[in-house]
Design an enzyme around this catalytic site. Structure first.
Site, PDB file in Angstrom:
ATOM      1  N   ARG A  21     -24.830  26.161  -6.043  1.00  0.00           N
ATOM      2  CA  ARG A  21     -25.866  25.224  -6.487  1.00  0.00           C
ATOM      3  C   ARG A  21     -27.199  25.423  -5.766  1.00  0.00           C
ATOM      4  O   ARG A  21     -28.219  24.889  -6.167  1.00  0.00           O
ATOM      5  CB  ARG A  21     -25.364  23.782  -6.319  1.00  0.00           C
ATOM      6  CG  ARG A  21     -24.251  23.413  -7.301  1.00  0.00           C
ATOM      7  CD  ARG A  21     -23.550  22.107  -6.953  1.00  0.00           C
ATOM      8  NE  ARG A  21     -22.517  22.303  -5.934  1.00  0.00           N
ATOM      9  CZ  ARG A  21     -21.721  21.332  -5.451  1.00  0.00           C
ATOM     10  NH1 ARG A  21     -21.853  20.093  -5.904  1.00  0.00           N
ATOM     11  NH2 ARG A  21     -20.812  21.594  -4.540  1.00  0.00           N
ATOM     12  N   ASN A 385     -67.056  38.860  29.146  1.00  0.00           N
ATOM     13  CA  ASN A 385     -67.626  38.150  28.000  1.00  0.00           C
ATOM     14  C   ASN A 385     -67.739  39.111  26.828  1.00  0.00           C
ATOM     15  O   ASN A 385     -68.390  40.148  26.925  1.00  0.00           O
ATOM     16  CB  ASN A 385     -69.004  37.598  28.363  1.00  0.00           C
ATOM     17  CG  ASN A 385     -69.463  36.591  27.319  1.00  0.00           C
ATOM     18  OD1 ASN A 385     -69.320  36.834  26.121  1.00  0.00           O
ATOM     19  ND2 ASN A 385     -69.994  35.483  27.751  1.00  0.00           N
TER      20      ASN A 385
END
Ligand code: UD1
Ligand code: CA
Length: 472
Positions: A21, A385
């Site tokens: 099912r 950075n």
């Protein structure tokens, strides 16, 4: 049958069925809710309730089911093969036959009932022991009993037998008391009666439920009342989704109870394998999958999806961040809209910002990739950075290569680093540079055409355009 110690008992969990099912190639019991297969929830219930041995009957998709069980439980679970799926009674018989040494009581659980609280199972086993019952079971009453076996009681009110939904007569169909499928048997009784089942029923199967009738004929059946919301069995995708919703809500409430800040109990999705410390904050629509760890003080804001991610203390994960198999260091900040792909390790107080993507990269303490960058196969030191729009060109069409940025490096915006390449400590890379060779310590790398300003050029151009337009 009373000479066994009441404190040792076994659990048999039935997980051999296909689950037609579900309409799925995956065996039913491997469908997951809350990040864990159905069968694993049931095994956990049995172990948490105190079962000394846990036997799981496998059949359909057995290799996959066994593998999942091994991954979750290792040697704490034993498996038994049911060669053909001839019914729940046959499944129990396989387990009983394979283990002639089982003693004490034996609980039987279905592998598709994932919500059973360990306390209920323990209560059932203890009551069974106290009453020395051959069979004890849980029953529950439902407004819509369809699909479940119905409980038939005798005039004295004790359970007499169970009739499967498909075998019900008209009047039996109206019975609202059902069999959720949770039993504790005297093992000796079970061993003897499981051989006496037949297939004289609508499905031509050996029904475990018929053992209840045998026990009633012999005398000692007891039952306790359960709450169906904890006992529901999963037979199709709708029931799976409903059980997942119940489990999700329960997890969210439990976290909140333990001191985790939960912004919205209705939209927090946390898998069972995750560990969230009290004092962490989880926003609305946050999904934590697999084995995430979120430490105290960390905040995960709206709409983040994290899979196997460790978020250290006081880190902030801003909205709509997606991350997989990565670590976010203490006090670090990620997002909004960042994508951390596998093996991104962000150091303490580092930052990965808007629309930046990382992959297999170590980002050192305090380093920043704040805007619109791709950083893949990177080894990045501290205090670095990385300017907006930087790209690590890590792939040459055949292999991946590493970009190394040593401590305190500054990468100007819109630069490309063509790996393998190293920018040494303290060096600068000018904006718009394509770096193809290593940059020495404290140097400046510039690689772009020199700028030339042509005085008045734009004004002359506009004048030309105006003239053309007038002539047309
Ligand atoms: C079963 C009960 C029913 C009960 C319901 C509760 C029987 C006969 N019926 O029905 O009374 O109301 O559960 O959810 O027991 N399995 C095997 N081998 C098999 C058949 C099944 O291992 O040969 C396993 C399945 O994998 C599943 C469990 O047993 O995990 C239950 O089987 P399922 O077919 O779902 O039983 P139901 O029809 O729901
Ligand atoms: Ca079922």
């Amino acid at each position: 049958m009373s000479s066994h110690p009441t404190n040792t008992w076994n659990a048999i969990i039935l997980a051999a069925g296909e689950g037609k099912r579900m309409k799925s190639a995956l065996p039913k019991v491997l469908h997951a809710i809350g990040g864990r297969p159905l069968v694993s929830w049931v095994v956990r219930t049995a172990l948490d309730a105190g079962a000394s041995r846990c036997l799981v009957v496998v059949g359909h998709g057995r290799d996959d089911v066994e593998q999942a069980l091994r991954a979750d439980f290792g040697p704490r679970v034993e498996t038994v093969l049911q060669p053909q799926q001839k019914g729940t009674g046959d499944a129990v018989r396989c387990a009983i036959d394979a283990h002639g040494d089982l003693v004490g009581r034996t609980a039987v659980l279905y592998g598709d009932c994932p919500l059973i609280p360990p306390t209920l199972l323990r209560e059932l086993v203890e009551r069974a022991g106290a009453a020395d019952a051959d069979c004890s079971l849980v029953t529950a009453t439902l407004a819509h009993p369809d699909g479940y076996g119905r409980i038939l009681r005798n005039a004295a009110g004790s359970v007499e037998r169970i009739v499967e939904d498909r075998d019900c007569s008209g009047p039996q169909r109206a019975i609202r008391e059902v069999n959720p499928g949770l039993y504790a048997f005297d093992t000796g009784f079970l061993r003897e009666s499981i051989r006496r089942l037949d297939t004289d029923n609508a499905q031509g199967e050996l029904y475990l439920t018929d053992v209840v009738e045998l026990a009633a004929q012999r005398g000692k059946v007891i039952d306790i009342e359960g709450d169906m919301s904890e006992l529901t069995g999963i037979n199709d995708r709708r029931e799976l989704a409903l059980a997942a919703a119940t489990k999700r809500r329960a997890v969210a409430e439990e976290l909140a109870r333990q001191g985790v800040g939960v912004a919205d109990l209705d939209t927090l999705y946390v898998d069972a394998g995750c560990e969230i410390e009290p004092g962490a904050l989880l926003g609305p629509n946050v999904h934590l999958r697999g084995r995430c760890v979120v430490r105290t003080g960390a905040q995960i804001d709206v709409g983040c999806v994290l899979v196997d991610v460790v978020v250290e203390k006081d880190a902030k994960v801003l909205p709509y961040t997606v991350a997989t198999d990565s670590t976010i260091g203490e006090g670090a900040q990620v997002g909004p809209f960042s994508h951390l792909r596998p093996e991104s390790h962000l150091g303490p107080r580092s930052k990965v910002g808007n629309f930046s993507e990382t992959k297999k990269t170590v980002l050192g303490e305090g380093s920043k990739v704040n805007h619109l960058s791709y950083v893949g196969d990177g080894v990045i030191g501290k205090g670095v950075n990385i300017g907006a729009g930087t790209i690590f060109c890590n792939y040459d069409g055949e292999q991946k290569h590493t970009t190394t940025l040593e401590d305190d490096v500054f990468i100007g915006s819109d630069s490309q680093l063509v790996a393998p390449v190293t920018v040494k400590r303290g060096a600068y890379v000018a904006s718009g540079t394509t770096v193809t060779r290593d940059v020495p310590e404290d140097a400046l790398a510039v690689a772009r055409t020199k700028q030339e300003n042509k005085e008045g050029y734009a004004a002359r151009m506009r004048a030309r355009f105006r003239k053309k337009k007038a002539e047309r």
